[in-house]
Design an enzyme around this catalytic site. Structure first.
Site, PDB file in Angstrom:
ATOM      1  N   GLU A  66       0.836  -1.212   0.000  1.00 12.67           N
ATOM      2  CA  GLU A  66       0.000   0.000   0.000  1.00 12.67           C
ATOM      3  C   GLU A  66       0.863   1.251   0.000  1.00 12.67           C
ATOM      4  O   GLU A  66       2.038   1.223   0.329  1.00 12.67           O
ATOM      5  CB  GLU A  66      -0.944   0.014   1.212  1.00 12.67           C
ATOM      6  CG  GLU A  66      -0.352  -0.441   2.527  1.00 12.67           C
ATOM      7  CD  GLU A  66       0.791   0.404   3.053  1.00 12.67           C
ATOM      8  OE1 GLU A  66       0.724   1.643   2.930  1.00 12.67           O
ATOM      9  OE2 GLU A  66       1.756  -0.165   3.587  1.00 12.67           O
TER      10      GLU A  66
ATOM     11  N   GLU B  43       4.490  -0.602   1.866  1.00 12.98           N
ATOM     12  CA  GLU B  43       4.667  -0.837   0.428  1.00 12.98           C
ATOM     13  C   GLU B  43       4.536  -2.308   0.050  1.00 12.98           C
ATOM     14  O   GLU B  43       4.385  -2.630  -1.120  1.00 12.98           O
ATOM     15  CB  GLU B  43       6.040  -0.350  -0.076  1.00 12.98           C
ATOM     16  CG  GLU B  43       6.327   1.109   0.112  1.00 12.98           C
ATOM     17  CD  GLU B  43       7.714   1.488  -0.409  1.00 12.98           C
ATOM     18  OE1 GLU B  43       8.403   0.618  -0.995  1.00 12.98           O
ATOM     19  OE2 GLU B  43       8.100   2.653  -0.227  1.00 12.98           O
TER      20      GLU B  43
END
Length: 362
Positions: free
Chosen positions: A175, A318
């Protein structure tokens, strides 16, 4: 007729007990004391139960990086400006972020999805599923409508299904969204009842004063919206984020397609809580990669009943921790396919099977 989220959730089935048992028996026949490879053995058994194959392989693996912005950033809860979200999306797409580096090492494809970035983005490799340009400020009302939360969830499901059709059978949640640890803390408090004093962390590295402010912001959001913890979509809509809802769909889609989904950190964990509320069996398809430095993450994993594979003091997000855990997935698979048995190696086996491998939550 179009499918609903509940159709997807309802299609998530229990793990295959026969495949799990066969994997456990095979592990105990290998040239080692039973259970001596610890979590790797539990992982091998779990992967067998997920796929229905005693010796699964995952040559195709993908990291789904969901990106979106958060209106709650208006409250000054992050050390970074919101402009960083679209800038980092372009960094993912050019292959320069940490998750890109680690994904290349692990042989994983990075799929970057704009589900709610507050900017116009164009790139040939960008997957555009924008529901809206960032959420609203949740301290003064719902972050999004119920319909928008549902659209973000379904975007995640559809991305998984498209990837499965291309041969990807293992997923990692990633994300990007400035402000998303605030939304994740609010979701965790709403779902579990744990105080914001324990769910709120430092996110991008805020100081003590801003940390105290962030706790109050989460409390105000919960008081303003009063999300219903028995209704996961209501909770996501009121105090969640578009990328978190998108990851909820990724998890549900992976489970519905009998694919393991490797969870990254705190934000991914918040999405996992929502997925578990929608489809309780989905937790059996989740692999906890690591425990992050966000203070709420360890409590969140306990709420899910998952044990992290790694402890690396990471807090980047991430999908970085999740990608590192792919090496352990590979190790578990190779143990199952390449290691000799006592019989094949002509080695005498022990008679005590008390330490036999068994399934545990990872």
């Amino acid at each position: 007729m179009s499918r609903s989220i509940m159709d997807i959730a309802g299609s998530v089935r229990a793990l295959d007990p026969a495949a799990s048992a066969a994997a456990a028996a095979h592990l105990d026949s290998l040239t080692k004391p039973p259970g001596s490879l610890g979590k790797l053995e539990a992982l091998a058994v779990k992967l067998a139960g997920i796929t229905g194959e005693m010796q699964p392989k995952f040559p195709g693996r993908g990291v789904v990086v969901m990106a979106a912005d958060h209106g709650v950033c208006e409250e000054g809860i992050s050390a970074f400006p919101t402009e960083v979200t679209p800038q980092m999306v372009l960094n993912f797409l050019s292959g320069g972020a940490a998750v890109n580096v680690l994904a290349r090492q692990a042989g994983a494809e990075v799929m970057c999805v704009d589900v709610g970035v507050n900017a116009e983005l164009e790139h040939p490799d960008l997957i555009s599923r924008k529901v809206r340009f960032g959420t609203a400020n949740m301290v003064s009302g719902p972050a999004m409508t119920r319909e928008e939360a549902e659209a973000a969830i379904m975007a995640g499901v559809e991305i998984v299904e498209e990837a499965v059709s291309r041969g990807i059978r293992c997923f990692v949640t990633g994300e990007m969204g400035i402000g998303n640890t605030t939304a994740s803390a609010a979701l965790m408090s709403a779902f579990t009842g744990v105080s914001s004093l324990e769910t709120v962390g430092r996110g991008t590295g805020i100081n003590e004063e801003r940390m105290r402010h962030k706790v109050l912001v989460v409390e105000r959001a919960l008081e303003c919206n009063r999300p219903d913890p028995s209704d996961a979509i209501d909770t996501l809509a009121k105090v969640g984020g578009l990328e978190i809802a998108g990851l909820t769909g990724v998890i549900l889609g992976a489970a519905a397609n009998r694919c393991p989904v490797v969870l990254d950190g705190f934000i991914s964990g918040a999405a996992a809580l929502a997925a578990e509320r929608l489809a309780p069996e989905s937790v059996n398809y989740m692999i906890a990669s690591h425990v992050s430095q966000e203070q709420g993450h360890v409590h969140l994993l306990k709420a899910l009943g998952l044990e992290p594979m790694l402890h690396l003091d990471m807090r980047l997000g991430e999908g970085t921790g999740g990608v590192l855990a792919l090496h352990l997935v590979d190790a578990a698979c190779r143990i199952m396919t390449e290691m000799a048995t006592f019989e094949s190696a002509g080695i005498s086996s022990g008679n005590d099977q008390a330490g036999s491998s068994g399934e545990s939550q990872i």
